[in-house]
Design an enzyme around this catalytic site. Structure first.
Site, PDB file in Angstrom:
ATOM      1  N   LYS A   1      62.398  72.524  72.524  1.00  0.00           N
ATOM      2  CA  LYS A   1      61.019  72.101  72.287  1.00  0.00           C
ATOM      3  C   LYS A   1      60.038  72.734  73.257  1.00  0.00           C
ATOM      4  O   LYS A   1      58.831  72.558  73.125  1.00  0.00           O
ATOM      5  CB  LYS A   1      60.919  70.562  72.349  1.00  0.00           C
ATOM      6  CG  LYS A   1      61.612  69.923  71.152  1.00  0.00           C
ATOM      7  CD  LYS A   1      61.636  68.418  71.225  1.00  0.00           C
ATOM      8  CE  LYS A   1      62.637  67.831  70.270  1.00  0.00           C
ATOM      9  NZ  LYS A   1      62.323  68.077  68.847  1.00  0.00           N
TER      10      LYS A   1
ATOM     11  N   LYS B   1      72.122  76.225  62.979  1.00  0.00           N
ATOM     12  CA  LYS B   1      71.349  74.998  62.775  1.00  0.00           C
ATOM     13  C   LYS B   1      70.379  75.146  61.603  1.00  0.00           C
ATOM     14  O   LYS B   1      69.705  76.154  61.457  1.00  0.00           O
ATOM     15  CB  LYS B   1      70.561  74.692  64.050  1.00  0.00           C
ATOM     16  CG  LYS B   1      70.071  73.265  64.121  1.00  0.00           C
ATOM     17  CD  LYS B   1      69.358  73.047  65.454  1.00  0.00           C
ATOM     18  CE  LYS B   1      68.285  71.987  65.352  1.00  0.00           C
ATOM     19  NZ  LYS B   1      68.759  70.626  65.280  1.00  0.00           N
TER      20      LYS B   1
ATOM     21  N   LYS C   1      63.572  73.044  60.142  1.00  0.00           N
ATOM     22  CA  LYS C   1      62.295  73.376  59.512  1.00  0.00           C
ATOM     23  C   LYS C   1      61.664  74.591  60.190  1.00  0.00           C
ATOM     24  O   LYS C   1      61.129  75.470  59.524  1.00  0.00           O
ATOM     25  CB  LYS C   1      61.364  72.165  59.591  1.00  0.00           C
ATOM     26  CG  LYS C   1      60.203  72.319  58.634  1.00  0.00           C
ATOM     27  CD  LYS C   1      59.509  71.013  58.338  1.00  0.00           C
ATOM     28  CE  LYS C   1      59.360  70.204  59.541  1.00  0.00           C
ATOM     29  NZ  LYS C   1      59.393  68.872  59.664  1.00  0.00           N
TER      30      LYS C   1
END
Ligand code: TRP
Length: 338
Positions: A120, A201, A204
């Protein structure tokens, strides 16, 4: 007989994809239909705020999408309590008390949180709520006295953290009201579905996912663009099966294992083209996903009913949570006024 409770949930930060379906949703539906559990399924909007605090619209939007995804895969509100995390005040209360029973050092060692923090790119600004979300997750699980938690493999550290907090709490307040839960993980080899581009993975941000809400045309396009074997150029070339996304998906979606073995053998020998193989995969996936897609569209026609279902589920969850919270307050000696 009192049924065993299972609790699980998802952060509403987007629509659910087939990775969620394989990794957890399928397990939940199967367990729901076994009839021996009392399932609680939570839309974890509070947890979604830990890394999306400034984007409440996304959380709002995703909340209804996730509710539809649940109903679409067969989570049945007459058998399972579907509820919304933020509507249960006792969760926040218990989280505050748990916070004192875990060290910052322990939280910083959580491997899943560590990975997420890197992904992130928080830099120096890791939200305190994000680092501590495993504590709030322990409250989610234990306030409902869940004994089972069906989740993906990445949630293993959260279960471990929960078990530690239960032991700390029961020990600190000399009680046995809280229950140590166990994780229920996907069958071996089905823990993680790679993205259609071959990335480990599905996400989105990588734009490599297949969503439960994708229409037939989108599904076909995605299967056609799937990563296979770059060295398999002409149909007659021998091809590789390992790392070939089409075969990874066939292993999971094709119920006919003998046929998959034959296809692998043919592909490795040469003479089986990617297009033909993908056409077969599409058929197999369409068979499983079409009914889900249709049910989803059916529920989407009446959104007020979906919201009413969530409201009712939240009400019921609140009663259950409050009952445990009463015991917690008594155990801690803060029931000063009776
Ligand atoms: N951490 C889970 C996820 O990222 C969501 C979640 C929140 C959860 N609370 C939970 C899962 C309790 C299982 C049990 O999707």
């Amino acid at each position: 007989m009192e049924k065993e409770i299972y609790l699980t949930g998802d952060r509403p930060t987007g629509k659910l994809h087939i990775g969620h379906y394989i990794g957890s949703l399928k397990n939940r539906v199967a367990m729901q239909n076994e009839g021996i559990y009392d399932p609680y399924i939570m839309i974890a909007d509070t947890q979604a705020f830990t890394d999306n605090a400034r984007d409440p619209e996304k959380i709002q939007r995703s909340l209804v999408e996730v509710a539809l995804d649940y109903l679409a895969v067969g989570i049945d509100p007459s058998k399972s309590t579907i509820f919304v995390q933020s509507q249960i005040p006792a969760l926040a209360e218990l989280t505050m008390f748990y916070m004192n029973l875990v060290s910052l050092g322990r939280l910083e060692r959580n491997p899943t949180v560590k990975t997420e923090i890197k992904q992130k790119e928080f830099g120096e600004s890791i939200p305190a709520g994000f680092l501590t979300y495993p504590v709030s997750q322990a409250a989610d699980i234990t306030l409902f006295k869940a004994t089972k938690v069906p989740v993906g493999d990445d949630q293993q550290p959260m279960i471990e953290q929960t078990r530690e907090l239960v032991r700390s709490f029961n020990h600190a307040y000399n009680t046995d009201i809280l229950v140590e839960p166990e994780g229920v993980f996907p069958p071996k080899g089905q823990g993680r579905l790679p993205g259609i581009d071959g990335n480990a993975k599905m996400s989105k941000s990588l734009n490599n996912g297949i969503y439960l809400s994708d229409d037939a045309e989108t599904l076909a396009k995605k299967v056609k663009s799937m990563y296979t074997d770059p060295t398999h150029v002409r149909v007659e070339d021998p091809g590789h099966v390992e790392g070939n996304v089409v075969f990874t998906y066939l292993d999971i979606f094709d119920p006919d294992k003998k046929r998959v073995a034959e296809l692998k053998e043919h592909y490795q020998r040469g003479g089986l083209g990617d297009m033909k193989l993908k056409k077969h995969l599409l058929e197999v996936m369409e068979a499983e996903l079409a009914p889900i897609r249709e049910r989803r569209a059916e529920y989407a026609k009446d959104m007020p009913a979906v919201m009413a279902m969530l409201e009712e589920g939240s009400k019921k969850a609140n009663e259950k949570a409050e009952a445990t919270m009463k015991q917690v307050r008594a155990a801690m000696g803060i029931n000063y006024f009776g």
